[in-house]
Design a protein around this motif. Structure first.
Motif, short mmCIF file in Angstrom:
data_model
loop_
_atom_site.label_atom_id
_atom_site.label_comp_id
_atom_site.label_asym_id
_atom_site.label_seq_id
_atom_site.Cartn_x
_atom_site.Cartn_y
_atom_site.Cartn_z
N GLU A 93 0.85 -1.20 0.00
CA GLU A 93 0.00 0.00 0.00
C GLU A 93 0.88 1.24 0.00
O GLU A 93 1.71 1.43 0.89
CB GLU A 93 -0.91 0.00 1.22
CG GLU A 93 -1.88 1.18 1.24
CD GLU A 93 -2.92 1.06 2.34
OE1 GLU A 93 -3.08 2.03 3.10
OE2 GLU A 93 -3.57 0.00 2.42
N TYR A 95 1.06 5.47 -0.22
CA TYR A 95 0.33 6.73 -0.05
C TYR A 95 1.37 7.82 0.16
O TYR A 95 1.66 8.21 1.28
CB TYR A 95 -0.63 6.63 1.12
CG TYR A 95 -1.65 7.78 1.23
CD1 TYR A 95 -1.75 8.77 0.25
CD2 TYR A 95 -2.50 7.87 2.32
CE1 TYR A 95 -2.67 9.79 0.35
CE2 TYR A 95 -3.43 8.89 2.43
CZ TYR A 95 -3.51 9.85 1.45
OH TYR A 95 -4.43 10.88 1.54
N CYS A 99 0.09 11.06 -4.23
CA CYS A 99 -1.15 10.29 -4.34
C CYS A 99 -2.32 11.07 -3.74
O CYS A 99 -2.18 11.71 -2.69
CB CYS A 99 -1.03 8.96 -3.60
SG CYS A 99 0.17 7.81 -4.29
N GLY A 101 -4.87 9.44 -2.69
CA GLY A 101 -5.28 8.49 -1.66
C GLY A 101 -4.43 7.24 -1.77
O GLY A 101 -3.65 7.10 -2.71
N PRO A 102 -4.54 6.32 -0.83
CA PRO A 102 -3.70 5.12 -0.86
C PRO A 102 -4.00 4.24 -2.07
O PRO A 102 -5.15 4.11 -2.49
CB PRO A 102 -4.06 4.40 0.45
CG PRO A 102 -5.41 4.92 0.82
CD PRO A 102 -5.45 6.33 0.32
N ARG A 135 1.07 -0.47 4.86
CA ARG A 135 1.49 0.85 4.38
C ARG A 135 3.01 0.92 4.25
O ARG A 135 3.76 0.59 5.18
CB ARG A 135 1.00 1.93 5.35
CG ARG A 135 1.44 3.34 5.03
CD ARG A 135 0.77 3.90 3.78
NE ARG A 135 -0.67 3.96 3.90
CZ ARG A 135 -1.33 4.99 4.46
NH1 ARG A 135 -0.67 6.02 4.95
NH2 ARG A 135 -2.65 4.96 4.51
N LYS A 164 -8.41 2.29 -2.67
CA LYS A 164 -7.04 1.82 -2.86
C LYS A 164 -6.74 1.33 -4.28
O LYS A 164 -5.85 0.52 -4.49
CB LYS A 164 -6.69 0.77 -1.81
CG LYS A 164 -6.84 1.32 -0.40
CD LYS A 164 -6.60 0.30 0.69
CE LYS A 164 -6.84 0.93 2.06
NZ LYS A 164 -6.70 -0.01 3.17
N GLY A 170 -6.09 6.97 -6.31
CA GLY A 170 -4.73 7.50 -6.22
C GLY A 170 -4.42 8.71 -7.07
O GLY A 170 -3.61 9.55 -6.67
#
Length: 391
Positions: A93, A95, A99, A101-102, A135, A164, A170
Motif C-alpha cells: 500500500e 500513499y 497520491c 489516496g492510498p 502501508r 485503494k 490514487g
C-alpha cells in the motif's frame, strides 16, 4: 512449442506456518501449502502469484517445502509444486505526497533470494512486515526502482476500485502523476471492470491487462484468471508474456461480468441505494457518504473512442461455480469427482457429460457461462452482484 496455461496472479495468505495472521480478513485455511494444493489438485491452474510472500514466515514455509523435496526452485524463476508454479509476490500500500489516496500495487520476484532482499529493504519502510498489504513509507517511484533493481515485475492492483485503486483513489487523471510509466509491466483490472471499459483510457493501451481473483479464501482462487501462451510456467515466461516477447502472450482473460463486482455502480454507502454521480446526498436516506462506482469513474477518465485496442485478447465473462444458483457443496463435489478440476468443468467437459452428473438446467447454465450469456444483477458499494436464473 508454446502451450496454453491458466494463471491467477493475486492470491492472499490467511495464516502462516505458525498459525499467525498474514491477511487478517482472509480465511484461516488459506495457508501457503493449502493454496498450492488447491490450485494444483482442485482448480487446475498452472501458475499462481501469492502476494504475501514478503512475510518472513511465508518464506519459511516455502523453504520447508523445498527441504522436504515437495517443491523446487526453478532456474527461470518461481517455485514448482506438483502441477503448479508459484511466483513470489507482495502487495504493497502506497500513499505518498503525490497520491490523492492510498493505492495498492503488486510486485513479483524471480527467486527466494531476491524477495528476501526485498523484505529486508521493506523492514526499513514498513511497520509490520509480517502482515499483508501494509502501508509503505516512501514514494511509489522509489518502490518501482527497488523492484526493478531486484529484477522484479511491477503491476498496479485493481486499478479502478474506489478504495485503494490507482484510478479509483490514487490519481486525478493519469498514472504518471505517481508512477514511472515505463516501469509498469501490466495493469490489473479488478472485479468491477473489463477490457472494454479500461480501453476507454488511452494511456492504458500500451499495457497488458490482468484479471486475477484477489482471493481471500480457497474457494475464491480462480474466480478471475487468464490463459497464457508460454513455453512453461515460470517467472521469466510470465514476464515475457506481459511484454509479448517471442510469441508469449496472454490470449484470453476470464473474469466476472463487471456488474458482479462490489463497486460497479455509484451507491450510498449507508443504504446501498444507487445514486446519481452528480449528487452529494442520498435521496433515499440523506447520507452524504457516496461511493463512486467504477463505471462512472471510467466515464470521467475516458479519452479514447475505441472499445478495444487492436490486438487485445478477448475478455470472456465467467463466474466461479459457486456463483451459480442451485450449485451447492454436494453438487460441486459430484462435479469434482467426475471431472477432477474446475478448469475442466468450466472449459472442457461437453454438455452431454455434464447433464449425466448434474440437472439439465444447471448444465445449461455452465454452457451459458462459457458463452457469456448468464443474467446478472449489478453490485455496488461493497456488495457483490449476483447471477440470476432468469434470462
Amino acid at each position: 512449442m508454446l502451450k496454453s496455461y491458466f494463471a491467477d496472479m493475486h492470491i492472499h495468505i490467511g495464516r502462516d506456518i505458525f498459525d499467525r495472521p498474514v491477511k487478517i480478513t482472509a480465511a484461516k485455511s488459506l495457508t501457503l501449502t493449502n493454496v498450492l494444493k488447491e490450485a494444483s489438485r482442485h482448480k487446475g491452474i498452472q501458475l499462481i502469484g501469492v502476494i504475501d510472500c514478503h512475510a518472513p514466515n511465508v518464506q519459511t514455509e516455502i523453504k520447508n517445502l523445498i527441504s522436504k523435496n515437495l517443491a523446487t526452485e526453478l532456474s527461470d524463476g518461481g517455485i514448482q509444486f506438483e502441477e503448479v508454479t508459484l511466483l513470489l509476490g507482495s502487495e504493497i500500500e502506497v500513499y505518498d505526497e503525490f497520491c490523492q489516496g492510498p493505492i495498492h500495487v503488486l510486485c513479483y520476484f524471480p527467486s527466494l533470494q531476491q524477495i528476501e532482499k526485498f523484505s529486508e529493504w521493506l523492514t526499513t519502510r514498513m511497520k509490520n512486515i509480517t502482515l499483508s498489504s501494509q502501508r509503505y513509507y516512501g514514494t511509489a517511484k522509489e518502490l518501482q526502482y527497488k523492484v526493478k533493481e531486484l529484477e522484479g515485475i511491477f503491476i498496479p492492483a485493481h486499478v479502478f476500485t474506489p478504495f485503494k485503486g490507482l484510478y479509483g483513489k490514487g490519481v486525478q487523471k493519469s498514472l504518471a502523476e505517481v508512477l514511472d510509466a515505463d516501469l509498469v509491466d501490466g495493469i490489473e483490472l479488478g472485479l468491477s471492470s473489463d477490457t472494454h471499459m479500461a480501453d476507454q483510457i488511452k494511456e492504458l493501451h500500451d499495457y497488458t491487462y490482468l484479471s486475477n481473483s484477489d482471493a481471500h479464501s480457497l474457494a475464491k482462487i480462480g474466480r478471475e484468471y487468464q490463459e497464457i501462451y508460454m513455453d512453461k510456467p515460470s517467472f521469466k515466461e510470465f514476464y515475457w508474456a506481459l511484454h509479448e516477447i517471442e510469441g508469449r502472450k496472454i490470449v484470453r482473460n476470464f473474469g466476472m461480468n463487471p456488474k458482479l463486482g462490489k463497486y460497479y455502480t455509484t451507491v450510498c454507502q449507508k443504504c446501498l441505494e444507487p445514486v446519481s454521480t452528480d449528487t452529494h446526498i442520498c435521496p433515499a436516506c440523506g447520507s452524504k457518504k457516496i461511493i463512486r462506482g467504477v463505471f462512472d469513474r471510467i466515464q470521467e477518465l475516458s479519452d479514447s473512442p475505441i472499445e478495444k485496442r487492436e490486438g487485445r485478447p478477448a475478455y470472456l465473462y465467467q463466474v466461479p461455480l459457486e456463483y451459480l444458483p442451485s450449485l451447492g457443496p454436494k453438487t460441486y463435489q459430484k462435479l469434482r469427482e467426475s471431472f477432477q478440476t474446475e478448469m475442466n468443468i468450466i472449459h472442457r467437459v461437453p454438455y452431454e457429460k455434464l447433464q449425466q452428473v448434474i440437472p439439465q438446467k444447471l448444465a445449461q447454465m455452465i454452457m451459458d457461462m462459457r458463452e457469456g450469456k448468464l443474467a446478472i444483477s449489478a453490485g455496488g458499494g461493497g456488495k457483490y452482484g449476483k447471477v440470476t436464473d432468469k434470462k
